[in-house]
Design a protein around this motif. Structure first.
Motif, PDB file in Angstrom:
ATOM      1  N   PHE A 203       0.798  -1.072  -0.020  1.00 19.79           N
ATOM      2  CA  PHE A 203       0.096  -0.095   0.104  1.00 19.79           C
ATOM      3  C   PHE A 203       0.661   1.267  -0.034  1.00 19.79           C
ATOM      4  O   PHE A 203       0.404   2.270  -0.674  1.00 19.79           O
ATOM      5  CB  PHE A 203      -0.836   0.015   1.151  1.00 19.79           C
ATOM      6  N   SER A 204       1.993   1.275   0.755  1.00 18.76           N
ATOM      7  CA  SER A 204       2.919   2.254   0.710  1.00 18.76           C
ATOM      8  C   SER A 204       3.521   2.552  -0.760  1.00 18.76           C
ATOM      9  O   SER A 204       3.585   3.592  -1.122  1.00 18.76           O
ATOM     10  CB  SER A 204       4.076   2.177   1.690  1.00 18.76           C
ATOM     11  N   TYR A 205       3.745   1.729  -1.347  1.00 23.04           N
ATOM     12  CA  TYR A 205       4.278   1.572  -2.884  1.00 23.04           C
ATOM     13  C   TYR A 205       3.571   2.180  -3.644  1.00 23.04           C
ATOM     14  O   TYR A 205       3.737   2.913  -4.467  1.00 23.04           O
ATOM     15  CB  TYR A 205       4.702   0.218  -3.112  1.00 23.04           C
ATOM     16  N   THR A 206       2.064   1.679  -3.511  1.00 23.56           N
ATOM     17  CA  THR A 206       1.046   2.451  -4.371  1.00 23.56           C
ATOM     18  C   THR A 206       0.867   3.762  -4.155  1.00 23.56           C
ATOM     19  O   THR A 206       0.665   4.603  -4.979  1.00 23.56           O
ATOM     20  CB  THR A 206      -0.296   1.546  -4.093  1.00 23.56           C
ATOM     21  N   LEU A 207       0.721   4.164  -2.851  1.00 16.18           N
ATOM     22  CA  LEU A 207       0.772   5.688  -2.309  1.00 16.18           C
ATOM     23  C   LEU A 207       1.636   6.379  -3.076  1.00 16.18           C
ATOM     24  O   LEU A 207       1.761   7.622  -3.726  1.00 16.18           O
ATOM     25  CB  LEU A 207       0.768   5.998  -0.948  1.00 16.18           C
ATOM     26  N   GLY A 208       3.172   5.770  -2.768  1.00 15.39           N
ATOM     27  CA  GLY A 208       4.219   6.672  -3.534  1.00 15.39           C
ATOM     28  C   GLY A 208       4.169   6.693  -4.883  1.00 15.39           C
ATOM     29  O   GLY A 208       4.494   7.772  -5.561  1.00 15.39           O
ATOM     30  N   ALA A 209       3.843   5.630  -5.535  1.00 14.79           N
ATOM     31  CA  ALA A 209       3.735   5.328  -7.046  1.00 14.79           C
ATOM     32  C   ALA A 209       2.765   6.414  -7.681  1.00 14.79           C
ATOM     33  O   ALA A 209       3.041   7.275  -8.696  1.00 14.79           O
ATOM     34  CB  ALA A 209       3.396   4.247  -7.434  1.00 14.79           C
ATOM     35  N   ALA A 210       1.538   6.629  -6.873  1.00 19.50           N
ATOM     36  CA  ALA A 210       0.506   7.420  -7.424  1.00 19.50           C
ATOM     37  C   ALA A 210       1.027   9.086  -7.242  1.00 19.50           C
ATOM     38  O   ALA A 210       0.739   9.761  -8.275  1.00 19.50           O
ATOM     39  CB  ALA A 210      -0.460   7.158  -6.340  1.00 19.50           C
ATOM     40  N   MET A 211       1.743   9.252  -6.173  1.00 23.40           N
ATOM     41  CA  MET A 211       2.250  10.769  -6.222  1.00 23.40           C
ATOM     42  C   MET A 211       3.338  10.942  -7.251  1.00 23.40           C
ATOM     43  O   MET A 211       3.325  12.066  -7.794  1.00 23.40           O
ATOM     44  CB  MET A 211       2.719  10.814  -4.597  1.00 23.40           C
ATOM     45  N   LEU A 212       4.055  10.029  -7.355  1.00 25.55           N
ATOM     46  CA  LEU A 212       5.185  10.241  -8.317  1.00 25.55           C
ATOM     47  C   LEU A 212       4.517  10.397  -9.913  1.00 25.55           C
ATOM     48  O   LEU A 212       4.735  11.287 -10.751  1.00 25.55           O
ATOM     49  CB  LEU A 212       6.000   8.865  -8.532  1.00 25.55           C
TER      50      LEU A 212
END
Length: 243
Positions: A203-212
């Motif tokens: 979930f953290s990866y998804t959040l970071g990827a979405a922001m990127l």
């Protein structure tokens, strides 16, 4: 590692909003000119994606017999990078080079983030299953994101005829609403992966990827606005009608 992933990806996204794009594809000449050696765009992206794909394949042998959820996660990650490699080889058209250090940086990022997601899933073995099981919903969302991302990449590849290198305003699909629908569906794909895994890291990866990707899409829209006077002002960056 979950915190590091969110912060590092978000920082790249914020840099994109500020106009500091990674130097490859149409953004290779954005910012300060570098003396670092360059690669053809296709070769650079193959370097970026192949290690993570090979890791996904190897994970089936490294972590066998650890349950359906783990099999689905390994399959999703492997398919994700296999699709990217196939697009590099058969779909995408590159008009600019890619810096060697950028290719290596992206490759290491994908590799270690994939490794972290797989290892985080391995650490859940023997723990209770989540009270709400999202893995099959995750498979559906992942496939939706995968197919939508491919479709819009295909539309982008058809913008130019043989031998053409100039950029054009994309049309068709969701391009009439956002300039980066391929990023929107890529985010959906990551949401699907995180629902399959149901781990903090995923979930953290998804959040970071979405922001990127939101930062990159903002930079992309800004680039089109500067290059095309007839670019429709109501076309958003990545989220229809909102952003």
């Amino acid at each position: 590692m979950a915190l590091v992933t969110v912060v590092s990806n978000a920082s790249v996204g914020i840099s994109g909003i500020r106009g500091q794009q990674l130097q490859y594809s149409k953004f290779w000449n954005v910012g300060t000119e570098k003396s670092t050696p360059k690669l053809p765009g296709k070769m650079g992206m193959l370097i970026a994606y192949t290690p993570a794909f090979l890791l996904g394949l190897a994970s089936f042998g490294m972590f066998p017999n650890e349950g359906l959820r783990f099999v689905l996660l390994k399959s999703a990650l492997t398919i994700h990078f296999f699709k990217r490699i196939c697009e590099v080889l058969f779909v995408h058209k590159y008009s600019g080079p890619m810096f060697v250090d950028i290719a290596i940086t992206i490759s290491l990022s994908y590799f270690f983030q994939t490794a972290n997601m797989i290892y985080a899933q391995h650490l859940t073995q023997g723990l209770l299953e989540p009270p709400i099981d999202l893995k099959f919903l995750g498979v559906f969302i992942f496939l939706l994101g995968l197919s939508g991302n491919f479709y819009h990449h295909y539309l982008l590849s058809k913008l130019r005829g043989e031998g053409e290198k100039e950029y054009k305003i994309p049309k068709g699909g969701l391009f009439n609403l956002v300039i980066c629908p391929h990023y929107l569906f890529e985010i959906l794909g990551f949401v699907g992966v995180s629902c399959i895994a149901q781990t903090l890291y995923a979930f953290s990866y998804t959040l970071g990827a979405a922001m990127l990707l939101m930062g990159r899409s903002y930079g992309t829209r800004k680039w089109y606005l500067t290059k095309f006077e007839d670019f429709p002002k109501d076309v958003k960056a990545v989220i229809p009608f909102l952003f």
